[in-house]
Motif scaffolding. Structure first.
Motif, mmCIF file in Angstrom:
data_model
loop_
_atom_site.group_PDB
_atom_site.id
_atom_site.type_symbol
_atom_site.label_atom_id
_atom_site.label_comp_id
_atom_site.label_asym_id
_atom_site.label_seq_id
_atom_site.Cartn_x
_atom_site.Cartn_y
_atom_site.Cartn_z
ATOM 1 N N TYR A 44 0.838 -1.208 0.000
ATOM 2 C CA TYR A 44 0.000 0.000 0.000
ATOM 3 C C TYR A 44 0.875 1.261 0.000
ATOM 4 C CZ TYR A 44 -3.778 3.185 1.372
ATOM 5 O OH TYR A 44 -4.690 4.216 1.412
ATOM 6 N N PHE A 45 1.956 1.249 0.762
ATOM 7 C CA PHE A 45 2.904 2.364 0.816
ATOM 8 C C PHE A 45 3.464 2.667 -0.577
ATOM 9 C CE2 PHE A 45 7.483 3.574 1.883
ATOM 10 C CZ PHE A 45 7.193 4.887 2.229
ATOM 11 N N LEU A 46 3.771 1.612 -1.323
ATOM 12 C CA LEU A 46 4.324 1.793 -2.660
ATOM 13 C C LEU A 46 3.281 2.324 -3.639
ATOM 14 C CD1 LEU A 46 6.470 -1.467 -2.844
ATOM 15 C CD2 LEU A 46 7.370 0.856 -3.020
ATOM 16 N N THR A 47 2.092 1.729 -3.638
ATOM 17 C CA THR A 47 1.104 2.083 -4.668
ATOM 18 C C THR A 47 0.343 3.366 -4.352
ATOM 19 O OG1 THR A 47 -0.618 0.708 -3.646
ATOM 20 C CG2 THR A 47 0.782 -0.339 -5.310
ATOM 21 N N ASP A 48 0.070 3.635 -3.061
ATOM 22 C CA ASP A 48 -0.800 4.755 -2.716
ATOM 23 C C ASP A 48 -0.082 5.926 -2.055
ATOM 24 O OD1 ASP A 48 -2.625 2.655 -3.395
ATOM 25 O OD2 ASP A 48 -4.197 3.768 -2.358
ATOM 26 N N VAL A 49 1.232 5.801 -1.823
ATOM 27 C CA VAL A 49 2.005 6.914 -1.254
ATOM 28 C C VAL A 49 3.169 7.290 -2.168
ATOM 29 C CG1 VAL A 49 3.404 7.673 0.719
ATOM 30 C CG2 VAL A 49 1.363 6.284 1.101
ATOM 31 N N LEU A 50 3.793 6.281 -2.780
ATOM 32 C CA LEU A 50 4.965 6.534 -3.619
ATOM 33 C C LEU A 50 4.668 6.448 -5.103
ATOM 34 C CD1 LEU A 50 7.631 4.496 -1.581
ATOM 35 C CD2 LEU A 50 7.028 6.917 -1.370
ATOM 36 N N ALA A 51 3.407 6.266 -5.472
ATOM 37 C CA ALA A 51 2.980 6.242 -6.880
ATOM 38 C C ALA A 51 3.705 5.191 -7.705
ATOM 39 C CB ALA A 51 3.154 7.636 -7.509
ATOM 40 N N VAL A 52 3.924 4.024 -7.123
ATOM 41 C CA VAL A 52 4.536 2.904 -7.844
ATOM 42 C C VAL A 52 3.413 2.033 -8.401
ATOM 43 C CG1 VAL A 52 6.056 0.900 -7.667
ATOM 44 C CG2 VAL A 52 6.533 2.962 -6.309
ATOM 45 N N GLY A 53 3.468 1.696 -9.673
ATOM 46 C CA GLY A 53 2.452 0.850 -10.282
ATOM 47 C C GLY A 53 2.363 -0.503 -9.589
ATOM 48 N N PRO A 54 1.178 -1.139 -9.560
ATOM 49 C CA PRO A 54 1.014 -2.409 -8.832
ATOM 50 C C PRO A 54 1.973 -3.504 -9.269
ATOM 51 C CG PRO A 54 -1.109 -1.580 -9.574
ATOM 52 C CD PRO A 54 -0.080 -0.670 -10.131
ATOM 53 N N TRP A 55 2.196 -3.617 -10.591
ATOM 54 C CA TRP A 55 3.065 -4.705 -11.051
ATOM 55 C C TRP A 55 4.506 -4.492 -10.581
ATOM 56 C CZ3 TRP A 55 7.350 -3.985 -14.097
ATOM 57 C CH2 TRP A 55 7.476 -2.725 -14.695
ATOM 58 N N LEU A 260 -3.006 -10.415 4.611
ATOM 59 C CA LEU A 260 -2.442 -9.265 5.310
ATOM 60 C C LEU A 260 -2.206 -8.100 4.352
ATOM 61 C CD1 LEU A 260 -1.640 -8.741 8.258
ATOM 62 C CD2 LEU A 260 0.714 -9.300 7.642
ATOM 63 N N ALA A 261 -1.666 -8.403 3.163
ATOM 64 C CA ALA A 261 -1.410 -7.341 2.187
ATOM 65 C C ALA A 261 -2.708 -6.723 1.673
ATOM 66 C CB ALA A 261 -0.598 -7.896 1.008
ATOM 67 N N GLY A 262 -3.775 -7.497 1.645
ATOM 68 C CA GLY A 262 -5.033 -7.008 1.110
ATOM 69 C C GLY A 262 -5.877 -6.208 2.075
ATOM 70 N N VAL A 263 -5.559 -6.250 3.364
ATOM 71 C CA VAL A 263 -6.392 -5.589 4.370
ATOM 72 C C VAL A 263 -6.602 -4.096 4.086
ATOM 73 C CG1 VAL A 263 -6.435 -4.830 6.786
ATOM 74 C CG2 VAL A 263 -6.089 -7.236 6.249
ATOM 75 N N PRO A 264 -5.544 -3.298 3.848
ATOM 76 C CA PRO A 264 -5.789 -1.856 3.619
ATOM 77 C C PRO A 264 -6.660 -1.595 2.389
ATOM 78 C CG PRO A 264 -3.459 -2.280 4.040
ATOM 79 C CD PRO A 264 -4.109 -3.599 3.811
ATOM 80 N N TYR A 265 -6.473 -2.379 1.347
ATOM 81 C CA TYR A 265 -7.270 -2.199 0.125
ATOM 82 C C TYR A 265 -8.727 -2.586 0.367
ATOM 83 C CZ TYR A 265 -2.707 -1.981 -2.175
ATOM 84 O OH TYR A 265 -1.420 -1.644 -2.539
ATOM 85 N N TYR A 266 -8.934 -3.704 1.070
ATOM 86 C CA TYR A 266 -10.290 -4.166 1.337
ATOM 87 C C TYR A 266 -11.038 -3.150 2.193
ATOM 88 C CZ TYR A 266 -13.913 -7.740 2.100
ATOM 89 O OH TYR A 266 -15.089 -8.459 2.129
ATOM 90 N N ALA A 267 -10.334 -2.582 3.187
ATOM 91 C CA ALA A 267 -10.972 -1.589 4.055
ATOM 92 C C ALA A 267 -11.333 -0.322 3.281
ATOM 93 C CB ALA A 267 -10.043 -1.244 5.223
ATOM 94 N N GLU A 268 -10.422 0.139 2.416
ATOM 95 C CA GLU A 268 -10.662 1.410 1.723
ATOM 96 C C GLU A 268 -11.606 1.276 0.540
ATOM 97 O OE1 GLU A 268 -8.225 5.057 -0.494
ATOM 98 O OE2 GLU A 268 -7.167 3.598 0.763
ATOM 99 N N TYR A 269 -11.396 0.257 -0.283
ATOM 100 C CA TYR A 269 -12.123 0.203 -1.549
ATOM 101 C C TYR A 269 -13.368 -0.691 -1.521
ATOM 102 C CZ TYR A 269 -7.982 2.530 -3.321
ATOM 103 O OH TYR A 269 -6.959 3.421 -3.522
#
Length: 463
Positions: A44-55, A260-269
């Motif tokens: 989440y830090f990479l994709t939603d804070v540092l603008a790194v693409g998911p892949w 664990l990695a999916g928790v922030p995405y599941y909560a937000e989206y």
């Protein structure tokens, strides 16, 4: 103090004293931070804070783990060599205590870096942190196989560890999102979080080193180092019981780290409430503090293997409920996450207590008698543990990577802190199904693999 309450019975019937047990377990408090926070927040830090693409974000987390597959068995062999030459593995443990420095640096990305340079920064310090984690974790987890204790006492030892590890996971899982700034997380918040948790990690890991010394003070079998390198790796993987156990654990580790990695995405989206991240983490982790003693009782009554199969099946069923998403209702979803937490407790306790059973059985098969010096035959505990921790690290990378690929397939749009891009419907579906269906599939694979493990009955009878 030797760390043992000795009784006039066989050595394997010895009971470990609570004080040294608690000291040993304390090391897991610091390890729990490393196990939890990168898995929970780094993608989440990479994709939603540092603008790194998911892949690319997924690759930044996956590629550093390739080194682990090679380095962990080598670290395990070095741990065995250290024990032979010095009588303990203390130097490796102390080297591993530098892990908090790498943890803090992981989230201290310079302000001007985004995209590819930011991903490179994270990958470099992730490699360093994983190596230091191996230096601590491998000798730490080799300890149960070194001790003259039996089948049930190994489970009791790991139950102490599991409770403290769960506490570390829970505290770090709750504190980390809050320290970053919660719904308004910033780069500065992530840096603050890294420093604060690093201080706690260091203190706990040093207590763990002292606890191991107390346990080994009169409880350890003298062992010689076996062969190392690729030969040691082949020896471990030729062990049929170890092979099935460790392969099943790879699937288990992948599934739990994916969740664990999916928790922030599941909560937000999916739930549309980023603040629910801490609630979901608490629902996942907190049950383990209550049910670990129950898993210990179950394992004593029905055996570790049957108990573990039950935990795996429960996890798979709970994951499928999460795939339903909002229509199921928030209470049902939180309850499903709690069910996963109950199963997770069993999957942390039982495989880790089965590993020393396998190591002891393998040593007995190779050389059941002591050598001319009176020392036990080489168990290769460090090498086996190195392969095990490499597998765990691989699962910790594959889980987030699988979820990142799922997001990429759905067309998820990356962003920087403060931005709120509109996600396509396919991306929202990927958030939901990746969080529910993928871990269920991985856990069903773990269950099928685990059924091939057949050592439990004989290990239980021998003890």
């Amino acid at each position: 103090m030797t760390g043992l309450d000795r009784r006039p019975v066989a050595a394997t019937d010895a009971t470990l004293a609570r004080g040294p047990l608690a000291g040993f377990a304390a090391g897991s408090l610091g390890m729990g931070v490393w196990v939890t926070v990168p898995g929970l927040l780094l993608l989440y830090f990479l994709t939603d804070v540092l603008a790194v693409g998911p892949w690319l974000a997924g690759l930044a987390l996956l590629l550093p783990k390739i080194a682990d597959v090679l380095l962990h068995p080598w670290v395990g062999h070095r741990a065995d060599v250290e024990q032979t030459r010095r009588g303990d593995r203390r130097r490796l443990l102390l080297l591993g205590c530098a892990l908090p420095v790498a943890f803090a640096a992981l989230f201290a990305v310079p302000g001007g870096l985004t995209g590819v340079p930011a991903a490179a920064w994270v990958a470099v310090f992730f490699v360093a942190g994983n190596l230091l984690f191996a230096a601590y974790q491998v000798p730490y987890l080799a300890t149960p196989a070194d001790l003259r204790i039996g089948y049930d006492e190994r489970t009791r030892l790991m139950a102490f560890r599991m409770v403290v590890l769960t506490l570390g996971i829970l505290l770090s899982g709750l504190l980390a999102p809050l320290l970053t700034g919660g719904d308004a997380a910033t780069r500065g918040g992530y840096q603050r979080m890294g420093v604060v948790l690093a201080v706690g990690m260091l203190a706990a890991m040093l207590v763990g080193v002292a606890g191991i010394a107390r346990l080994r003070g009169g409880a350890a079998d003298p062992t010689r180092a076996g062969h190392g390198g690729w030969r040691a790796l082949r020896t471990a993987l030729r062990d049929r019981q170890f092979r099935w156990l460790v392969t099943a654990y790879l699937a288990m580790s992948t599934a739990t780290h994916l969740v664990l990695a999916g928790v922030p995405y599941y909560a937000e989206y999916e739930l549309r409430a980023p603040g629910l991240t801490t609630v979901l983490v608490a629902a996942f982790v907190a049950p383990a503090l209550l049910v670990t003693p129950a898993w210990l009782v179950v394992a004593r009554r029905v055996g570790k293997q049957r108990a573990l199969l039950g935990a795996q099946g429960t996890f798979a069923l709970g994951s499928l409920v999460l795939a339903v998403g909002r229509p199921a209702g928030l209470p049902v979803l939180i309850g499903a996450v709690a069910v996963l937490g109950v199963a997770f407790a069993g999957m942390q306790l039982l495989p880790f207590s089965m590993l020393p059973d396998v190591i002891r059985a393998a040593a007995s098969d190779r050389a059941p008698t002591a050598d001319s010096t009176g020392a036990a035959a080489p168990t290769g505990a460090g090498t086996y543990t190195g392969v095990w921790t490499a597998t765990e690290a691989t699962g910790a990378a594959l889980g987030p990577y699988a979820y990142a690929l799922c997001l990429a397939v759905g067309g998820f749009v990356a962003s920087t802190a403060g931005e709120s891009p509109t996600q396509p419907d396919a991306a929202l579906a990927a958030v939901r199904y990746g969080f529910g269906v993928l871990p269920a599939v991985a856990m069903l694979a773990a269950l099928l693999l685990q059924r091939r493990y057949t050592l439990d009955a004989s290990a239980r009878a021998a003890s």
